[in-house]
Motif scaffolding. Structure first.
Motif, PDB file in Angstrom:
ATOM      1  N   ASP A  75      -6.012   2.984  15.557  1.00 51.62           N
ATOM      2  CA  ASP A  75      -4.659   2.903  16.106  1.00 51.62           C
ATOM      3  C   ASP A  75      -3.559   3.168  15.085  1.00 51.62           C
ATOM      4  N   ALA A  76      -3.774   2.782  13.837  1.00 53.14           N
ATOM      5  CA  ALA A  76      -2.783   3.046  12.794  1.00 53.14           C
ATOM      6  C   ALA A  76      -3.480   2.952  11.448  1.00 53.14           C
ATOM      7  N   ALA A  77      -2.844   3.521  10.429  1.00 54.78           N
ATOM      8  CA  ALA A  77      -3.449   3.508   9.091  1.00 54.78           C
ATOM      9  C   ALA A  77      -2.440   2.995   8.069  1.00 54.78           C
ATOM     10  N   TRP A  78      -2.975   2.390   7.024  1.00 57.48           N
ATOM     11  CA  TRP A  78      -2.136   1.967   5.888  1.00 57.48           C
ATOM     12  C   TRP A  78      -2.862   2.359   4.610  1.00 57.48           C
ATOM     13  N   ALA A  79      -2.265   3.243   3.848  1.00 59.51           N
ATOM     14  CA  ALA A  79      -2.798   3.648   2.543  1.00 59.51           C
ATOM     15  C   ALA A  79      -1.601   3.781   1.600  1.00 59.51           C
ATOM     16  N   LEU A 106      -6.320  -2.565  -9.265  1.00 59.02           N
ATOM     17  CA  LEU A 106      -6.079  -1.798  -8.035  1.00 59.02           C
ATOM     18  C   LEU A 106      -5.749  -2.747  -6.874  1.00 59.02           C
ATOM     19  N   ALA A 107      -6.468  -3.865  -6.800  1.00 57.27           N
ATOM     20  CA  ALA A 107      -6.194  -4.846  -5.742  1.00 57.27           C
ATOM     21  C   ALA A 107      -4.790  -5.429  -5.909  1.00 57.27           C
ATOM     22  N   SER A 108      -4.380  -5.722  -7.155  1.00 57.77           N
ATOM     23  CA  SER A 108      -3.030  -6.279  -7.371  1.00 57.77           C
ATOM     24  C   SER A 108      -1.959  -5.275  -6.975  1.00 57.77           C
ATOM     25  N   LEU A 109      -2.209  -3.989  -7.244  1.00 57.65           N
ATOM     26  CA  LEU A 109      -1.232  -2.960  -6.879  1.00 57.65           C
ATOM     27  C   LEU A 109      -1.104  -2.861  -5.358  1.00 57.65           C
ATOM     28  N   TRP A 110      -2.231  -2.998  -4.689  1.00 56.38           N
ATOM     29  CA  TRP A 110      -2.202  -2.958  -3.226  1.00 56.38           C
ATOM     30  C   TRP A 110      -1.427  -4.171  -2.688  1.00 56.38           C
ATOM     31  N   ILE A 111      -1.715  -5.356  -3.255  1.00 55.99           N
ATOM     32  CA  ILE A 111      -1.038  -6.576  -2.812  1.00 55.99           C
ATOM     33  C   ILE A 111       0.473  -6.453  -2.993  1.00 55.99           C
ATOM     34  N   ALA A 112       0.885  -5.778  -4.071  1.00 58.60           N
ATOM     35  CA  ALA A 112       2.321  -5.636  -4.364  1.00 58.60           C
ATOM     36  C   ALA A 112       2.979  -4.555  -3.507  1.00 58.60           C
ATOM     37  N   SER A 113       2.206  -3.865  -2.665  1.00 59.42           N
ATOM     38  CA  SER A 113       2.775  -2.811  -1.818  1.00 59.42           C
ATOM     39  C   SER A 113       3.328  -3.411  -0.519  1.00 59.42           C
ATOM     40  N   HIS A 114       4.188  -2.654   0.106  1.00 60.90           N
ATOM     41  CA  HIS A 114       4.844  -3.115   1.324  1.00 60.90           C
ATOM     42  C   HIS A 114       3.852  -3.093   2.491  1.00 60.90           C
ATOM     43  N   ALA A 115       3.530  -4.265   3.017  1.00 65.26           N
ATOM     44  CA  ALA A 115       2.524  -4.351   4.090  1.00 65.26           C
ATOM     45  C   ALA A 115       3.135  -3.949   5.428  1.00 65.26           C
ATOM     46  N   PRO A 116       2.304  -3.449   6.362  1.00 68.56           N
ATOM     47  CA  PRO A 116       2.836  -3.097   7.679  1.00 68.56           C
ATOM     48  C   PRO A 116       3.357  -4.331   8.402  1.00 68.56           C
ATOM     49  N   GLY A 117       4.293  -4.132   9.323  1.00 68.61           N
ATOM     50  CA  GLY A 117       4.920  -5.258  10.031  1.00 68.61           C
ATOM     51  C   GLY A 117       3.930  -6.076  10.824  1.00 68.61           C
ATOM     52  N   GLU A 118       3.019  -5.404  11.504  1.00 67.22           N
ATOM     53  CA  GLU A 118       2.053  -6.123  12.330  1.00 67.22           C
ATOM     54  C   GLU A 118       0.728  -6.200  11.592  1.00 67.22           C
ATOM     55  N   LEU A 119       0.279  -7.426  11.345  1.00 71.24           N
ATOM     56  CA  LEU A 119      -0.971  -7.593  10.600  1.00 71.24           C
ATOM     57  C   LEU A 119      -2.134  -7.888  11.543  1.00 71.24           C
TER      58      LEU A 119
END
Ligand SMILES: [Zn+2]
Ligand SMILES: [Zn+2]
Length: 238
Positions: A75-79, A106-119
């Protein structure tokens, strides 16, 4: 097994006080990251991309041509990153060189990224076949998924999806061969209730053949909404 949590915390605290070093160039790390400000600024962010498959786009558009022609099974992607220099160096060290410090970064960089509104209600890492797991010693998708799930406070379901058949490495295969290679290679089994909405997570999204197959299997098992999450998206599917 008795674990002395207090001692562990003290050791962790002491390590946190040591200045971190950039895993790419050796300069002083920036704000708790094992990466310097210069190298962090060079990371290829995937800010302009297709909303459905996260394909990097040259000009802003809601969807890429491929998703307009044929909607993918998720339905949607986040990268948050593009798979390019210098992030690819860290990923190679993590995936093929057993460099778990690179994986942690790499995990910390992902955590610091802007997450999608709907989790989603749960995160499901793409599994390795047990023969691959035995030779590598760890599942790179699970290693990245664990800290991300913790940071986002989303349950991690690590045993729901199984790779029932060993598949050839996808690297040398064409898009069509990749689809054939992973067809029927996964099975989903939920112990309890089937969550309504999950994210299936891999380290790198290349053609999406593996993620698509996982999404199909999860939907067949009763999941309504499947997101595909990957740390990095390859610029163009072959
Ligand atoms: Zn650096
Ligand atoms: Zn797309």
């Amino acid at each position: 097994m008795a674990v002395n949590l207090k001692t562990d915390l003290v050791v962790d605290g002491a390590l946190a006080l040591l200045p971190s070093r950039c895993l790419l160039c050796g300069a002083r790390g920036e704000r708790g990251f094992d990466l310097c400000a210069g190298c962090r600024a060079e990371l290829p962010r995937n800010d302009r991309c297709c909303a459905r498959c996260a394909l990097p786009l040259e000009t802003p558009a809601p969807l890429c041509g491929r998703c307009v022609r044929r909607a993918p099974p998720w339905d949607a992607a986040w990268a948050p990153f593009r798979y390019a220099y210098p992030l690819d160096r860290l990923e190679t060290r993590f995936k093929f060189g057993a460099d778990l410090a690179a994986g942690k970064l790499l995990a910390s960089l992902w955590i610091a990224s802007h997450a999608p509104g709907e989790l989603p209600n749960a995160i499901i890492p793409v599994p390795l076949h047990r023969s691959r797991l035995r030779s590598r010693g760890y599942n790179q998708a699970l290693e990245i998924a664990r800290p991300l799930a913790k940071a986002l406070r989303i349950p991690l379901l690590r045993d729901v999806l199984q790779r029932t058949r060993a598949t050839d490495a996808q690297t040398e295969l064409s898009a069509l061969q990749r689809r054939r290679n992973v067809r029927g290679a996964f099975a989903a089994h939920f112990e309890d209730d089937v969550p309504q909405h999950v994210a299936v997570l891999d380290d790198v999204f290349t053609t999406g053949a593996t993620l698509a197959e996982c999404a199909r299997v999860l939907k067949r098992a009763g999941v309504h909404r499947v997101y595909v999450w990957a740390l990095a998206r390859a610029p163009a599917g072959k």
